[in-house]
Motif scaffolding. Structure first.
Motif, PDB file in Angstrom:
ATOM      1  N   THR B 252      73.698  31.637  10.266  1.00  0.00           N
ATOM      2  CA  THR B 252      73.425  32.488  11.417  1.00  0.00           C
ATOM      3  C   THR B 252      73.171  31.665  12.673  1.00  0.00           C
ATOM      4  OG1 THR B 252      71.084  32.545  10.921  1.00  0.00           O
ATOM      5  CG2 THR B 252      72.450  34.256   9.950  1.00  0.00           C
ATOM      6  N   GLY B 253      73.323  30.358  12.569  1.00  0.00           N
ATOM      7  CA  GLY B 253      73.189  29.503  13.744  1.00  0.00           C
ATOM      8  C   GLY B 253      74.556  28.926  14.068  1.00  0.00           C
ATOM      9  N   LYS B 254      74.615  27.615  14.259  1.00  0.00           N
ATOM     10  CA  LYS B 254      75.890  27.008  14.603  1.00  0.00           C
ATOM     11  C   LYS B 254      76.580  26.423  13.384  1.00  0.00           C
ATOM     12  CE  LYS B 254      74.967  26.310  19.408  1.00  0.00           C
ATOM     13  NZ  LYS B 254      73.805  25.896  20.182  1.00  0.00           N
ATOM     14  N   ILE B 255      77.900  26.573  13.363  1.00  0.00           N
ATOM     15  CA  ILE B 255      78.727  25.992  12.305  1.00  0.00           C
ATOM     16  C   ILE B 255      79.376  24.774  12.934  1.00  0.00           C
ATOM     17  CG2 ILE B 255      80.637  26.447  10.705  1.00  0.00           C
ATOM     18  CD1 ILE B 255      78.675  28.636  10.290  1.00  0.00           C
ATOM     19  N   ILE B 256      79.126  23.601  12.373  1.00  0.00           N
ATOM     20  CA  ILE B 256      79.585  22.387  13.046  1.00  0.00           C
ATOM     21  C   ILE B 256      80.426  21.521  12.110  1.00  0.00           C
ATOM     22  CG2 ILE B 256      77.699  22.349  14.715  1.00  0.00           C
ATOM     23  CD1 ILE B 256      76.286  20.296  12.934  1.00  0.00           C
ATOM     24  N   SER B 257      81.195  20.616  12.694  1.00  0.00           N
ATOM     25  CA  SER B 257      82.045  19.740  11.876  1.00  0.00           C
ATOM     26  C   SER B 257      82.075  18.326  12.442  1.00  0.00           C
ATOM     27  CB  SER B 257      83.468  20.311  11.814  1.00  0.00           C
ATOM     28  OG  SER B 257      83.943  20.550  13.129  1.00  0.00           O
ATOM     29  N   PRO B 258      80.897  17.683  12.532  1.00  0.00           N
ATOM     30  CA  PRO B 258      80.886  16.321  13.093  1.00  0.00           C
ATOM     31  C   PRO B 258      81.432  15.283  12.104  1.00  0.00           C
ATOM     32  CG  PRO B 258      78.693  16.911  12.309  1.00  0.00           C
ATOM     33  CD  PRO B 258      79.568  18.127  12.098  1.00  0.00           C
ATOM     34  N   GLU B 259      81.721  14.101  12.629  1.00  0.00           N
ATOM     35  CA  GLU B 259      82.138  12.986  11.776  1.00  0.00           C
ATOM     36  C   GLU B 259      80.978  12.557  10.876  1.00  0.00           C
ATOM     37  OE1 GLU B 259      85.141  11.130  11.720  1.00  0.00           O
ATOM     38  OE2 GLU B 259      85.810  12.976  12.691  1.00  0.00           O
ATOM     39  N   LEU B 260      79.781  12.550  11.468  1.00  0.00           N
ATOM     40  CA  LEU B 260      78.587  12.118  10.729  1.00  0.00           C
ATOM     41  C   LEU B 260      77.472  13.136  10.914  1.00  0.00           C
ATOM     42  CD1 LEU B 260      76.861   9.972   9.201  1.00  0.00           C
ATOM     43  CD2 LEU B 260      76.340   8.958  11.436  1.00  0.00           C
TER      44      LEU B 260
END
Lengths: 249, 317
Positions: B252-260
């Motif tokens: 329900t917050g942010k969906i993220i896709s960082p390298e690390l």
């Protein structure tokens, strides 16, 4: 008489680890604990607080679902709602249909406020409140973390990606709740007994005169790709070495 | 002919990166013609940035003083009007898109597909449900306009180097649209942190309940600064007031896709894990060896975060 309409959806409980059926036809729900969608519980709590502070005279909880959904509506009544309406539907309805159902109930009940959860934790759609506001041609204040009512208007603080945003809307309006709006109260045993005597009307979905068929076809359910289990390191030096190996530091 | 209209998200004269990710999603539909619509008080710079995205044919601008702030009730009728000649209307699955697109869909009399994570064809997509614990393949009817939001974490931003034409669509937007005045912008508090934005950062350090207080949470900021990373938080940390709401990562917050992604003192509830599944490398630091975060972590370290984090900061130099 000012009424608040609150939507309560029956969903797989927040703490259940959902599993996909082996044949891909859905997720396993047999024998699984069902509860009120957590965001809807927050919506009901907010409605009750508004009523307790004199901002409304009646709180009506509404659900669309199978006969068992009466359990969740009774819980809503035990929390403090005045009456309940179950729009009985044999299968799940899409958000646009849900919005049309609410619009029908709005025509009958003429509420000042409609409070819904921002999303249901089963289909994660996050649509119904916005669609209802559009069909009703009224304001929407989604992802609310604070609602202040004054003189036919509401000032609503919303949780947005950048931080917090405040908007002002004329009533009637649709609000959808975010997590930080409030902490729902616990239901007390005497209230559960009292709730059994409160009115719960059942209306069949197909008597409302709306198109109830969905437009999307779910072809299959799959389990998500799992991440491979990684390595455990003993200390910070090993951690740094592992990060270096991946070219991350 | 598949014609896709993408609604641009922007703030402060800058196009949000989520818009470029919507373009990538749209280009996955074979033979699609892709236009971007910019609704703003002054669209100039934003339209230029949108026109530079590879794969975009045309950028439509709708400049109106009422469009200075992204109010869904104000924008939706204009989007619906501009969408008349399109088969698909896409927006990002950010709070902006989630607020706006269902209102557009309802005005158009159609449903919406939320959070496209993969394209199978022009009318067949995959999306997550149950906090990402199931992925469904969904088919939309070809005889209806398809309104959808795009899960930004599933797509790379479109490359630059495009040179789309920029046209004003103010006439079609305002002729058909009745702009309501019942919804008014008051204020926004967007803390200027000087750190990379959580949603687009290539590195993110997040803190959880184990931090114990807002004051203790500062060591997360320290480590993030050392790694030039954005800062995130678990729901528990946000609910407890250790971190601001916009930092919440998860269902329900942010969906993220960082390298690390470095998870510090986060046990790893399913709702949190759904927000980080697409991270390239997950590092977990937690004192409980049984914490579910270790099941998804690429590198795990069991121990006291208040000892490990300062050591790590020091080792990073």
């Amino acid at each position: 008489m000012s009424k608040i309409l609150v939507g309560l959806k029956r969903v797989v409980d927040y703490n259940v680890r959902v599993r996909v059926k082996p044949d891909g036809s859905g997720v396993v729900t047999d024998g699984i604990k069902m509860s009120i969608n957590p965001f809807d519980e927050i919506a009901l709590e907010e409605a009750l607080r508004i009523k307790e502070q004199g901002g409304a005279t009646e709180v009506i909880v509404v659900s669309i679902g199978a006969a068992e959904t009466q359990q969740q509506l009774r819980t809503g009544l035990a929390m403090g709602a005045d009456r309940a309406i179950l729009v009985q539907a044999d299968s799940a309805v899409e958000p646009l249909v849900a919005a049309k159902v609410f619009l029908k109930l709005i025509e009958k009940e003429a509420p000042t406020i409609v409070l819904l959860g921002k999303q249901a934790i089963d289909d994660d759609n996050n649509q119904t409140g916005q669609m209802l506001a559009a069909l009703w041609q009224r304001p929407q204040a989604t992802f609310a973390s604070k609602i202040e009512l004054a003189g036919g208007k509401a000032k609503v603080t919303r949780e947005v990606d950048a931080g917090l945003e405040t908007i002002e809307v004329d009533l009637p309006a649709v609000f959808t709740t975010d997590l930080r709006l409030n902490e729902p109260r616990y239901v007390k045993l005497p209230d559960i007994m009292k709730a059994k005597k409160k009115p719960l009307d059942i209306i069949a979905l197909d008597t409302l005169g709306i198109e109830t068929a969905g437009q999307f076809k779910t072809l299959k359910y799959e389990a998500p790709a799992t991440r491979q289990k990684g390595i455990m390191v003993k200390d910070v030096n090993e951690l740094i070495a592992a990060l270096k190996q991946k070219g991350l530091v | 002919m598949t014609k896709i209209l993408i609604v641009a998200e922007h703030a402060g004269g800058k196009l949000n990166a989520a818009t470029a990710k919507c373009v990538t999603c749209a280009t996955a539909i074979a033979g699609a013609e892709i236009d971007i619509a910019v609704f703003a008080a002054d669209a100039g710079d934003i339209a230029a940035q949108a026109a530079a995205l590879a794969g975009v044919k045309k950028v439509l601008t709708v400049e109106n003083a009422a469009n200075a702030e992204p109010l869904a009730a104000v924008l939706a009728p204009q989007v619906a009007a501009v969408a008349a000649n399109y088969t698909h209307v896409f927006g990002p699955s950010t709070t902006f898109g989630k607020d706006l697109m269902p209102r557009v869909a309802a005005l158009l009399g159609v449903g919406q597909l939320s959070d496209i994570m993969a394209v199978e064809s022009a009318y067949r997509f995959r999306r997550p449900v149950y906090a990402g614990n199931a992925i469904v393949t969904v088919e939309a009817p070809q005889d209806k306009k398809l309104v959808a939001t795009v899960r930004a974490a599933s797509f790379q931003p479109a490359a630059s180097g495009g040179s789309a034409a920029i046209e004003s669509a103010i006439e079609s937007a305002s002729a058909a649209a009745d702009i309501p005045t019942h919804t008014r912008f008051v204020s926004r508090s967007a803390p200027a942190t000087g750190r990379p934005d959580l949603q687009t950062a290539s590195r993110v350090v997040s803190g959880g309940r184990a931090l114990g207080s807002a004051d203790n949470f500062k060591i997360i900021f320290g480590l993030a600064d050392k790694l030039k990373a954005g800062v995130g938080a678990s729901r528990a940390a946000v609910d407890s007031g250790y971190a601001a709401n916009e930092l919440q990562v998860g269902q329900t917050g942010k969906i993220i896709s960082p390298e690390l992604y470095v998870a510090v003192g986060i046990s790893g509830a399913i709702q949190h894990l759904t927000g980080i599944k697409d991270a390239r490398t997950i590092v977990a630091i937690n004192k409980d060896a049984e914490a579910p975060i270790f099941e998804v972590a690429d590198i795990g370290l069991v121990g006291d975060l208040f000892k490990i984090v300062p050591e790590l900061e020091k080792a990073l130099g």
